[in-house]
Write an enzyme that holds these catalytic residues in place. Structure first.
Site, PDB file in Angstrom:
ATOM      1  CB  CYS A 111      -0.904   0.012   1.226  1.00 12.00           C
ATOM      2  SG  CYS A 111      -1.698   1.586   1.486  1.00 12.00           S
ATOM      3  CB  CYS A 127      -2.269   5.143   1.386  1.00 17.14           C
ATOM      4  SG  CYS A 127      -3.244   4.985  -0.096  1.00 17.14           S
TER       5      CYS A 127
END
Lengths: 142, 99
Positions: free
Chosen positions: A47, A49
């Site tokens: 991920c 983010c």
């Protein structure tokens, strides 16, 4: 479904290049946490983010003078068995990735869940980690 | 380094709290939010009338350790949304910041 290994390899190296031990099986996780020492287990993930800041943050933090005796990593979604075993050691904590768990022996003493990593810069994440190291890691690693 | 989806909006991939007008609360990883709905993945819900735990205590616990992913995907209609904030912005006491 796991991501292609060629995509994931550089993300593994972001940690292993800094001396973090990769744990790819349940047995390796069990052996890693079979100690009286302090250990940090980093749950890595693809991920962007969150993991995009987590890996350099962890790499920065483990260079501090006070740090856990051992630092290991499992890769969520890739090394499923190892990740599940690491989560078994954090039974009261909801699973999230990336995340970081600090142990004394096999006892969880501090946890940084995904939502406290998301969108933060590596320096801020490292700051939280170093604070936890200073609270829980009494000896300075050599 | 990682997978990024910048076109999905600033909350994409971020763990958020959705307080509904009826007082019920969701926590989940935001997929997207627009004028129609908020879509969450790996979500958990606090239903005030069914829980022995106050919403503040539930949020306080989630802020400290995270939330359990009990629902794979949930779509909350925008007209039911009272507050949408990041979980990391919830206070240590479990109170929502002003949205």
């Amino acid at each position: 479904m796991p991501y292609p290994e060629e995509l994931v390899t550089p993300m593994r190296k972001e940690l292993t290049d800094h001396g973090v031990t990769e744990l790819k099986s349940a047995t390796e996780v069990e052996d890693f946490l079979s100690t009286d020492e302090t250990s940090l287990v980093i749950v890595n993930s693809v991920c962007g983010c969150a993991a995009g800041g987590a890996r350099p943050g962890a790499a920065l933090a483990i260079q501090s003078e006070t740090r856990p005796a051992r630092v290991g990593t499992v890769f969520a979604g890739q090394d499923v068995e190892a990740t599940q075993k690491a989560r078994d050691f954090c039974a009261q904590v909801p699973p999230s990735s990336p995340s970081m768990a600090l142990f004394k022996g096999s006892e969880l003493v501090w946890f940084l869940p995904r939502h406290m990593i998301e969108g933060r810069d590596p320096q801020s994440i490292a700051f939280d980690l170093v604070q936890a190291f200073e609270e829980h890691c009494s000896s300075t690693a050599s | 380094m990682g997978t990024f989806h910048d076109h999905m909006g600033e909350l994409h991939g971020i763990t958020v709290v959705v307080r509904q007008l009826d007082g019920n609360t969701w926590i989940g990883r935001c997929h997207s939010e627009d004028s129609v709905e908020v879509i969450l993945h790996d979500a958990d819900q606090h239903v005030s009338q069914e829980s022995d735990e106050s919403p503040e205590d539930w949020l306080k616990r989630a802020r400290q350790m995270g939330h359990w992913p009990r629902v794979s995907t949930v779509r909350v209609p925008r007209e039911r949304v009272k507050v949408l904030v990041r979980l990391s912005d919830v206070t240590n006491g479990g109170e929502l910041p002003a949205s």
